[in-house]
Design a protein around this motif. Structure first.
Motif, PDB file in Angstrom:
ATOM      1  N   TRP A   8       0.793  -1.263   0.162  1.00  0.00           N
ATOM      2  CA  TRP A   8      -0.087  -0.136  -0.080  1.00  0.00           C
ATOM      3  C   TRP A   8       0.737   1.278  -0.187  1.00  0.00           C
ATOM      4  CZ3 TRP A   8      -4.600   0.602  -1.509  1.00  0.00           C
ATOM      5  CH2 TRP A   8      -5.356  -0.444  -1.629  1.00  0.00           C
ATOM      6  N   ALA A   9       1.922   1.321   0.567  1.00  0.00           N
ATOM      7  CA  ALA A   9       3.102   2.399   0.454  1.00  0.00           C
ATOM      8  C   ALA A   9       3.313   2.786  -0.988  1.00  0.00           C
ATOM      9  CB  ALA A   9       4.343   2.104   0.908  1.00  0.00           C
ATOM     10  N   ILE A  10       3.289   1.713  -1.912  1.00  0.00           N
ATOM     11  CA  ILE A  10       3.306   2.020  -3.198  1.00  0.00           C
ATOM     12  C   ILE A  10       1.902   2.421  -3.948  1.00  0.00           C
ATOM     13  CG2 ILE A  10       4.319   1.219  -5.605  1.00  0.00           C
ATOM     14  CD1 ILE A  10       6.355  -0.387  -3.942  1.00  0.00           C
ATOM     15  N   ALA A  11       1.082   1.378  -3.532  1.00  0.00           N
ATOM     16  CA  ALA A  11      -0.069   1.154  -4.209  1.00  0.00           C
ATOM     17  C   ALA A  11      -0.995   2.534  -4.056  1.00  0.00           C
ATOM     18  CB  ALA A  11      -0.845   0.105  -4.033  1.00  0.00           C
ATOM     19  N   PHE A 148      10.601   5.801 -11.765  1.00  0.00           N
ATOM     20  CA  PHE A 148      10.369   6.008 -10.141  1.00  0.00           C
ATOM     21  C   PHE A 148       9.648   4.779  -9.773  1.00  0.00           C
ATOM     22  CE2 PHE A 148      10.273  10.730 -11.354  1.00  0.00           C
ATOM     23  CZ  PHE A 148      11.539  11.155 -10.760  1.00  0.00           C
ATOM     24  N   ILE A 149       8.776   4.021 -10.300  1.00  0.00           N
ATOM     25  CA  ILE A 149       8.056   3.032  -9.839  1.00  0.00           C
ATOM     26  C   ILE A 149       9.132   1.895  -9.475  1.00  0.00           C
ATOM     27  CG2 ILE A 149       6.463   1.105 -10.265  1.00  0.00           C
ATOM     28  CD1 ILE A 149       5.060   3.113 -11.870  1.00  0.00           C
ATOM     29  N   GLY A 150       9.911   1.562 -10.572  1.00  0.00           N
ATOM     30  CA  GLY A 150      10.997   0.674 -10.272  1.00  0.00           C
ATOM     31  C   GLY A 150      11.795   0.865  -9.082  1.00  0.00           C
ATOM     32  N   ALA A 151      12.142   2.272  -8.896  1.00  0.00           N
ATOM     33  CA  ALA A 151      13.145   2.422  -7.795  1.00  0.00           C
ATOM     34  C   ALA A 151      12.278   2.320  -6.754  1.00  0.00           C
ATOM     35  CB  ALA A 151      13.390   3.910  -8.011  1.00  0.00           C
ATOM     36  N   GLN A 152      11.129   1.950  -6.565  1.00  0.00           N
ATOM     37  CA  GLN A 152      10.077   1.908  -5.192  1.00  0.00           C
ATOM     38  C   GLN A 152       9.824   3.306  -4.507  1.00  0.00           C
ATOM     39  OE1 GLN A 152      10.545  -1.453  -2.630  1.00  0.00           O
ATOM     40  NE2 GLN A 152      12.204  -2.167  -3.796  1.00  0.00           N
ATOM     41  N   ASN A 153       9.555   4.213  -5.677  1.00  0.00           N
ATOM     42  CA  ASN A 153       9.436   5.586  -5.095  1.00  0.00           C
ATOM     43  C   ASN A 153       8.004   6.173  -5.820  1.00  0.00           C
ATOM     44  OD1 ASN A 153       9.177   8.548  -4.894  1.00  0.00           O
ATOM     45  ND2 ASN A 153      11.123   8.607  -4.501  1.00  0.00           N
ATOM     46  N   SER A 154       6.910   5.911  -4.947  1.00  0.00           N
ATOM     47  CA  SER A 154       5.711   5.759  -5.535  1.00  0.00           C
ATOM     48  C   SER A 154       5.195   7.436  -5.437  1.00  0.00           C
ATOM     49  CB  SER A 154       4.534   5.159  -5.031  1.00  0.00           C
ATOM     50  OG  SER A 154       4.578   5.228  -3.606  1.00  0.00           O
ATOM     51  N   ARG A 155       5.934   8.210  -4.630  1.00  0.00           N
ATOM     52  CA  ARG A 155       5.576   9.728  -4.020  1.00  0.00           C
ATOM     53  C   ARG A 155       5.520  10.607  -5.408  1.00  0.00           C
ATOM     54  NH1 ARG A 155       8.160  13.921  -1.361  1.00  0.00           N
ATOM     55  NH2 ARG A 155       9.736  12.475  -1.124  1.00  0.00           N
ATOM     56  N   PHE A 156       6.949  10.341  -6.131  1.00  0.00           N
ATOM     57  CA  PHE A 156       7.198  11.164  -7.130  1.00  0.00           C
ATOM     58  C   PHE A 156       6.330  10.908  -8.412  1.00  0.00           C
ATOM     59  CE2 PHE A 156      11.918  11.973  -5.784  1.00  0.00           C
ATOM     60  CZ  PHE A 156      11.494  12.504  -4.739  1.00  0.00           C
ATOM     61  N   PRO A 157       5.989   9.661  -8.701  1.00  0.00           N
ATOM     62  CA  PRO A 157       4.900   9.416 -10.073  1.00  0.00           C
ATOM     63  C   PRO A 157       3.506  10.122  -9.459  1.00  0.00           C
ATOM     64  CG  PRO A 157       6.141   7.655  -9.569  1.00  0.00           C
ATOM     65  CD  PRO A 157       6.674   8.409  -8.392  1.00  0.00           C
ATOM     66  N   PHE A 158       3.064  10.201  -8.074  1.00  0.00           N
ATOM     67  CA  PHE A 158       2.059  10.570  -7.560  1.00  0.00           C
ATOM     68  C   PHE A 158       2.183  12.075  -7.865  1.00  0.00           C
ATOM     69  CE2 PHE A 158      -0.052  12.798  -4.035  1.00  0.00           C
ATOM     70  CZ  PHE A 158      -1.170  12.513  -4.376  1.00  0.00           C
ATOM     71  N   LEU A 159       3.125  12.945  -7.611  1.00  0.00           N
ATOM     72  CA  LEU A 159       3.289  14.285  -7.807  1.00  0.00           C
ATOM     73  C   LEU A 159       3.167  14.528  -9.446  1.00  0.00           C
ATOM     74  CD1 LEU A 159       6.100  15.200  -5.062  1.00  0.00           C
ATOM     75  CD2 LEU A 159       3.726  15.473  -5.015  1.00  0.00           C
ATOM     76  N   LEU A 160       4.088  13.953 -10.192  1.00  0.00           N
ATOM     77  CA  LEU A 160       4.066  14.176 -11.539  1.00  0.00           C
ATOM     78  C   LEU A 160       2.695  14.049 -12.332  1.00  0.00           C
ATOM     79  CD1 LEU A 160       6.962  12.777 -13.878  1.00  0.00           C
ATOM     80  CD2 LEU A 160       4.606  13.065 -14.729  1.00  0.00           C
ATOM     81  N   LEU A 161       1.883  12.955 -11.962  1.00  0.00           N
ATOM     82  CA  LEU A 161       0.502  12.562 -12.376  1.00  0.00           C
ATOM     83  C   LEU A 161      -0.378  13.474 -12.117  1.00  0.00           C
ATOM     84  CD1 LEU A 161       0.311   8.756 -12.700  1.00  0.00           C
ATOM     85  CD2 LEU A 161       0.230  10.218 -14.740  1.00  0.00           C
ATOM     86  N   LEU A 162      -0.422  13.885 -10.723  1.00  0.00           N
ATOM     87  CA  LEU A 162      -1.187  15.008 -10.247  1.00  0.00           C
ATOM     88  C   LEU A 162      -1.144  16.280 -10.848  1.00  0.00           C
ATOM     89  CD1 LEU A 162      -3.200  14.685  -8.076  1.00  0.00           C
ATOM     90  CD2 LEU A 162      -1.693  15.608  -6.311  1.00  0.00           C
ATOM     91  N   ALA A 163       0.189  16.595 -11.029  1.00  0.00           N
ATOM     92  CA  ALA A 163       0.443  17.951 -11.713  1.00  0.00           C
ATOM     93  C   ALA A 163       0.054  17.985 -13.055  1.00  0.00           C
ATOM     94  CB  ALA A 163       1.994  18.424 -11.761  1.00  0.00           C
ATOM     95  N   VAL A 164       0.189  16.893 -13.780  1.00  0.00           N
ATOM     96  CA  VAL A 164      -0.118  16.829 -15.197  1.00  0.00           C
ATOM     97  C   VAL A 164      -1.717  16.798 -15.439  1.00  0.00           C
ATOM     98  CG1 VAL A 164      -0.101  15.341 -17.116  1.00  0.00           C
ATOM     99  CG2 VAL A 164       1.752  15.694 -16.098  1.00  0.00           C
TER     100      VAL A 164
END
Length: 435
Positions: A8-11, A148-164
């Motif tokens: 859930w930390a990633i999902a 970012f997902i592969g590096a187990q950093n889900s926060r940055f894709p979250f910020l990127l997609l949210l901004a887009v």
């Protein structure tokens, strides 16, 4: 419990950010669906499908990157992690240049088989022509999200997609509703938001790179040295994605032959499917990252735990979508368009969207499992087999009209799941999943 928390930390961030993608589609549909004429909404639907065909055809840039990045992180190899980032970025730029050079014949070919009104085709041509300006940024965002997902950093894709997606919504309202740019405004809103996302994604790279020390081999990356595994995986994912996109294109073609109102109604209903897929993809992304990490460490026990937890929560979430569509499907349709004929057509076929999550959940989950393992050839073969079985089925169901279109698509989702799931069980029982 630790496995549940890791999943859930990633999902959770990925689900929240992914849901913003179909919400943009909902806003696009709502602002265009209230223009005076079904051909506007149908044009956006067709144009979006053509652009998405190109975009998803290059989806290997995200899916291929995720598995290799996850495995590089599991091995704590910072130099390989950087190479895995640079090479798909370079490939994305080359793909964009090729599409720009060939855009006119590609658009003509995409519209050739559509038996729709000239007004609808003109709006589709306008929409996709503008959207292509943002193709390099959109593909680069694919790479960054996968990395970012592969590096187990889900926060940055979250910020990127949210901004887009938030910027896309705001620009939709400004350009279409306030400035009255129509279909062109919806297209330009996406162009500007994709470019904004790219700038943010590049800014977010630094903290991840500091966590995994290494060096950038720029010349090797530009020459694609050592990229053979990535290219092989990307080639197979490309073929797999083209097969999947062919099904979506056939869905649009079949709807177009039933009239502009049916095309527009199906465009409304596809927002339900996008909501389902992007929500369930959050858990699939967690399985990609944690499953790939377990493979990098050669830890079958960790992989088994992650798979069980991701499967459990995916089933729960798919049931939530079923209830949501049954209870709120009609109000959502009314919100998206005020055209009476389109509303009526969409309401007739809404039950297909209500049951679709039960068929779709397995294919999304299994895609995540195979992407994390970089087993693209198996994904390709399963998709091609599903397509070959689907085509005669779709042809035989033509007499059922639009019900036949959705029934065929429902069966296709099950075929994907059965074929890919069967192959995984075969490899797992013979201890051949972790090589």
């Amino acid at each position: 419990m630790p496995t549940h928390k890791r999943v859930w930390a990633i999902a959770l961030p990925m689900i929240l950010s992914n849901i913003s993608v179909p919400l943009v589609g909902l806003v696009d549909t709502a602002v265009v669906g209230h223009l005076d004429g079904a051909h506007f909404l149908g044009g956006v639907a067709v144009g979006s499908t053509l652009f998405t065909f190109v975009l998803w055809a290059a989806g290997f840039l995200r899916m291929g990157t995720t598995g290799f990045a996850a495995q590089a992180c599991g091995a704590e190899d910072g130099t390989t992690l950087r190479r895995v980032l640079l090479q798909p970025l370079w490939l994305g730029l080359l793909i964009s240049l090729a599409v720009w050079l060939l855009q006119q014949p590609l658009i003509d070919m995409g519209l050739y088989f559509l038996d729709s009104s000239q007004a609808l085709l003109d709006q589709a041509r306008l929409y996709v022509g503008i959207r292509l300006y943002s193709l390099p940024a959109a593909l680069a965002n694919f790479v960054l999200i996968g990395w970012f997902i592969g590096a187990q950093n889900s926060r940055f894709p979250f910020l990127l997609l949210l901004a887009v997606n938030l910027s896309n919504v705001l620009l939709d309202l400004l350009l279409v509703v306030v400035l009255q740019w129509g279909v062109a405004g919806a297209a330009w809103a996406t162009v500007f938001s994709d470019c904004l996302g790219l700038l943010l994604g590049l800014f977010l790279l630094r903290p991840v790179l500091l966590r995994y020390p290494g060096r950038f081999a720029w010349l090797q990356a530009l020459r694609l040295q050592g990229a053979a595994p990535l290219i092989r995986v990307n080639r197979d994912i490309l073929i797999r994605t083209l097969a999947l996109e062919s099904v979506f294109y056939l869905l649009v073609v079949q709807g177009a032959r039933l009239g502009d109102e049916v095309v527009a109604a199906n465009a409304v209903l596809l927002n339900f499917l996008l909501l389902t897929s992007h929500g369930l993809d959050g858990l699939a992304h967690a399985l990609e990252a944690l499953g790939g990490h377990a493979l990098g460490r050669r830890d079958p026990q960790a992989l088994r735990k992650v798979l069980v937890v991701a499967t459990l929560w995916s089933l729960v979430l798919s049931c939530i979508f079923v209830l949501l569509f049954l209870l709120l499907g009609q109000p959502i349709i009314s919100l998206l368009t005020d055209l009476p004929d389109v509303r009526r057509q969409a309401s007739i076929y809404l039950p297909w969207m209500a049951v679709m999550p039960l068929a779709a959940v397995w294919s999304y989950l299994l895609d995540g499992l195979f992407i994390g393992a970089s087993r693209a050839r198996a994904m390709r073969n399963a998709m091609l087999a599903a397509l070959l079985l689907y085509l005669p089925l779709a042809w035989s169901l033509q007499g059922l009209g639009n019900h036949g279109v959705w029934l065929g698509f429902f069966c296709f989702m099950w075929l994907r799941s059965i074929l890919l799931g069967g192959w995984f069980v075969y490899l797992w029982r013979r201890d051949r999943w972790i090589v």
